[in-house]
Each structure stands twice: as structure tokens, then as C-alpha cells.
Design a protein around this motif. Structure first.
Motif, short mmCIF file in Angstrom:
data_model
loop_
_atom_site.label_atom_id
_atom_site.label_comp_id
_atom_site.label_asym_id
_atom_site.label_seq_id
_atom_site.Cartn_x
_atom_site.Cartn_y
_atom_site.Cartn_z
N LEU A 1 -60.35 1.86 55.95
CA LEU A 1 -59.85 2.80 56.82
C LEU A 1 -60.40 4.29 56.31
N LEU A 2 -61.15 5.10 56.92
CA LEU A 2 -61.62 6.30 56.55
C LEU A 2 -60.92 7.41 57.45
N MET A 3 -60.03 8.17 56.96
CA MET A 3 -59.24 9.33 57.76
C MET A 3 -59.73 10.62 57.37
N HIS A 4 -59.94 11.54 58.38
CA HIS A 4 -60.33 12.71 58.22
C HIS A 4 -59.21 13.65 57.90
N PRO A 5 -59.67 14.84 57.44
CA PRO A 5 -58.34 15.61 57.24
C PRO A 5 -57.46 15.92 58.20
N PHE A 6 -56.16 15.97 57.98
CA PHE A 6 -55.04 16.52 58.88
C PHE A 6 -54.71 15.22 60.22
N MET A 7 -55.27 13.98 60.10
CA MET A 7 -55.27 12.87 60.77
C MET A 7 -53.91 12.37 60.46
N PRO A 8 -52.84 12.45 61.39
CA PRO A 8 -51.50 11.79 61.14
C PRO A 8 -51.87 10.24 61.03
N HIS A 9 -51.08 9.38 60.06
CA HIS A 9 -51.46 8.24 60.16
C HIS A 9 -50.10 7.50 59.54
N ILE A 10 -49.87 6.75 60.39
CA ILE A 10 -48.43 5.62 60.08
C ILE A 10 -48.92 4.35 59.74
N ILE A 11 -48.20 3.92 58.74
CA ILE A 11 -48.77 2.66 58.16
C ILE A 11 -47.43 1.53 57.86
N ARG A 12 -47.52 0.35 58.48
CA ARG A 12 -46.66 -0.68 58.60
C ARG A 12 -47.21 -1.90 57.94
N ILE B 1 -74.30 16.84 51.95
CA ILE B 1 -72.84 16.68 51.54
C ILE B 1 -73.17 16.59 49.99
N SER B 2 -71.71 17.00 49.34
CA SER B 2 -71.73 16.93 47.90
C SER B 2 -70.18 16.70 47.54
N PRO B 3 -69.94 15.46 47.79
CA PRO B 3 -68.29 15.29 47.77
C PRO B 3 -67.53 15.42 46.55
N PHE B 4 -66.40 16.02 46.78
CA PHE B 4 -65.38 16.30 45.57
C PHE B 4 -64.26 15.36 45.40
N VAL B 5 -64.11 14.45 44.50
CA VAL B 5 -63.05 13.48 44.38
C VAL B 5 -61.81 14.16 44.02
N ARG B 6 -60.80 14.17 44.90
CA ARG B 6 -59.48 14.75 44.23
C ARG B 6 -58.42 13.85 43.82
N ALA B 7 -58.44 12.51 43.94
CA ALA B 7 -57.35 11.66 43.47
C ALA B 7 -57.99 10.27 43.84
N VAL B 8 -57.66 9.28 42.84
CA VAL B 8 -57.82 7.86 42.89
C VAL B 8 -56.76 7.06 42.44
N ARG B 9 -56.42 6.01 43.29
CA ARG B 9 -55.09 5.32 42.97
C ARG B 9 -55.20 4.11 43.56
N VAL B 10 -54.43 3.19 42.96
CA VAL B 10 -54.24 1.65 43.51
C VAL B 10 -52.83 1.37 43.71
N MET B 11 -52.52 1.30 45.13
CA MET B 11 -50.95 1.11 45.57
C MET B 11 -50.77 -0.35 45.88
N THR B 12 -49.62 -0.85 45.09
CA THR B 12 -49.21 -2.36 45.53
C THR B 12 -47.77 -1.78 45.86
N THR B 13 -47.54 -2.44 47.43
CA THR B 13 -46.42 -2.21 47.97
C THR B 13 -45.80 -3.49 48.49
N SER B 14 -44.39 -3.89 48.30
CA SER B 14 -44.14 -5.08 48.97
C SER B 14 -43.67 -4.84 50.44
N SER B 15 -43.19 -3.64 50.72
CA SER B 15 -42.74 -3.50 52.16
C SER B 15 -43.17 -1.87 52.20
N LEU B 16 -44.34 -1.73 53.24
CA LEU B 16 -44.77 -0.23 53.16
C LEU B 16 -44.22 0.10 54.94
N ALA B 17 -43.67 1.13 55.06
CA ALA B 17 -43.39 1.74 56.54
C ALA B 17 -43.39 3.26 56.21
N GLY B 18 -44.23 4.15 56.98
CA GLY B 18 -43.97 5.39 56.54
C GLY B 18 -45.27 6.35 57.45
#
Length: 292
Positions: A60-71, A9-26
Motif C-alpha cells: 500500500l502506498l499512501m500519499h500525505p494526509f490520506m486518512p487510512h483505517i486499518i483492520r 524526485i530525491s526522496p528523504f526517508v523519515r522513518a523505517v519500522r517493522v510492526m507486528t500486531t496480533s489484532s489491529l484496528a484504528g
């Protein structure tokens, strides 16, 4: 799991971010891999219909096209350290500057990007590795934002280190190893959280409060948590310092005093050693934190 594929494997990093959410659902679905570390709070992750309760220290390590609901399910804001990556560099895919799968058809994914579809998608990172993981992530964030010469190589190498920590803790996880001496450890942890602002807090005062010898308590911390007692105290102080920095209301001197350091020099040195950035450097990085 057959791990031979990891050699190539030779990873390519596409995006890096920190998310702070008071109330997350989606609900989300991405066309690339998503590595999410829970820095604070607690949330339910529904990954392809399976529920995982994730809290501080989980990845959490999610693979491509894995639907994920977070609450989010805790009163604390949910803080996530997130980066998106491909396992293999592909020139055409490297031009994609978005991560949402809805913008492309799932036939766009190639077979070699499906290597992680069979893994258990969650790992609980032991405390000693947690400190290293956060330090590495902040380095990844810094290199990705600055995009200086050689940043592709730097982000690739850090991505591999973070993946190693995920698999290491998944493999070595042993629920039974937390029982021996846990009452003493728990008592010490509560005392540290209550007293971290006291500059006189040290191994001797903690062990005296717990009611065991300093050597025995230090041994329990190292054996069960994989970290020394002194380093745990430093970890708690630095974590509280990071929260105060993110509030943006205090000077570095005020923060160092608030978290139990007798001098700003000692605080700055400890902070840089633990986080990989100076307090002022960390403060500057917060301007790029996504607030929802």
C-alpha cells in the motif's frame, strides 16, 4: 499517469519500522508518504473511503494526509514493513521527527509532494520481486537504524528501488496470466509447504509428486510466478527460518535443521543471499521490531 516528474524526485526517508500486531484496528493520517508491505496476515485498508483487502505480498502506498483505517482480519499476526518518506528533500521538513499529520496543518504540504494522489494505492508484488523487496527493506532498516556516514544517500537509493518495484508490479499486473497450469503449481506449492523440513526435497521429488516432468514444472513456475522452482523452495525455507528466529527460542543450528538444511554452512549462506543479513544479524535486528 505522466511519469516525467519521476526524473526529478530525491526522496528523504523519515522513518523505517517493522510492526507486528496480533489484532489491529484504528485510524491514521500522516503528513508524509507511507509505504507499507504486508509480510504476513490480512487486513482491510480503507483509504479515503475506498476499501482494499491487503494480504501477504501486497504493498500500500499512501500519499500525505490520506486518512487510512486499518483492520486486521486474519488469525495470524499482521506483520507490516513500513517506511515514511518525502518525494523531495526539504531542509525544514527534514527536521520533523514525527509522522502524524494531526501535529501540523495540511497547508504545510507543498504541491510537489502531491504527485501520487491519483495513483491506485495498491500493488501485488510477484514472488520474485517480493524476495528482492524484502531484502531491500531490511537493508533500508539497517542503514536507517545505524545512521553511519552516507546513510542519507543509501536510504534514498533504496527508497527509489522500492518505489520502482511498486510501480513495476502495478503496471505489469495481469490477472489472466495465473490460469495456465495453475493446478500443477498449486499442488506443488502445497507439497512444498508440507515438506520443506525434508532435506531431500528437491525439484525431482516435487515434480514426481505433482505428476509432471521436472522441466515442465520448472517452466510453469518461471512463467507464472517469475521464480524458479528451486528458488521458491529456498524462499519458503528462509521465511520459516525468519519466523523461528523471531521467536527467539532456538539456536541457528536447530533452525537450519528444522527448515531442511543439511548443514549450518549451507543455511547461513542461503539466508544471507536471500535476506541480505546473516541469521545472527537478522536476529539482532529484531530487537528493534515494534510489538503492539
Amino acid at each position: 499517469m505522466d511519469e516525467s516528474w519521476m526524473n526529478s524526485i530525491s526522496p528523504f526517508v523519515r522513518a523505517v519500522r517493522v510492526m507486528t500486531t496480533s489484532s489491529l484496528a484504528g485510524e491514521w493520517m500522516d503528513h508524509d508518504h507511507v509505504f507499507t508491505y504486508i509480510e504476513q496476515g490480512e487486513a482491510e485498508f480503507f483509504l479515503s473511503g475506498v476499501k482494499y483487502v491487503a494480504q501477504e505480498g501486497d504493498v500500500l502506498l499512501m500519499h500525505p494526509f490520506m486518512p487510512h483505517i486499518i483492520r486486521s482480519i486474519s488469525d495470524q499476526p499482521l506483520i507490516q514493513y513500513i517506511f515514511h518518506f518525502d518525494l523531495y528533500y526539504d531542509e525544514e521538513r527534514s527536521l520533523l521527527d514525527f509522522t502524524t499529520a494531526s501535529k501540523i496543518h495540511n497547508t504545510y504540504i507543498v504541491d510537489k509532494e502531491t504527485q501520487l494522489t491519483s495513483i491506485i494505492p495498491i500493488s501485488h508484488i510477484q514472488l520474485a520481486d517480493r524476495i528482492e523487496l524484502k531484502k531491500k527493506f531490511l537493508q533500508l532498516h539497517k542503514h536507517f537504524q545505524e545512521k553511519r556516514a552516507g546513510h542519507f544517500l543509501l536510504t534514498k537509493s533504496i527508497c527509489l528501488e522500492l518505489l520502482y518495484l511498486f510501480f513495476k508490479n502495478q503496471t505489469d499486473r495481469n490477472e489472466g496470466k495465473w490460469t495456465k497450469g495453475w493446478a500443477f503449481i498449486e499442488r506443488a506449492i502445497h507439497y512444498i509447504h508440507d515438506s520443506y523440513q525434508d532435506p531431500c526435497l528437491n525439484n525431482v521429488s516435487i515434480s514426481k509428486y505433482v505428476g509432471v516432468s521436472t522441466n515442465h514444472l520448472s517452466h510453469l513456475f518461471k512463467q507464472q510466478l517469475g521464480i524458479s522452482l528451486h528458488k521458491y523452495v529456498t524462499h519458503i525455507r528462509i521465511e520459516h527460518a525468519k519466523l523461528l528466529i523471531m521467536e527467539g527460542k532456538y539456536t541457528v543450528t536447530e533452525i537450519s535443521e528444522n527448515v531442511g538444511y543439511s548443514s549450518i554452512y549451507l543455511f547461513s549462506r542461503s539466508f544471507k543471499a536471500a535476506v541480505g543479513l546473516t541469521p545472527s544479524g537478522f536476529a539482532g535486528a529484531q530487537t528493534k521490531v515494534i510489538q503492539l
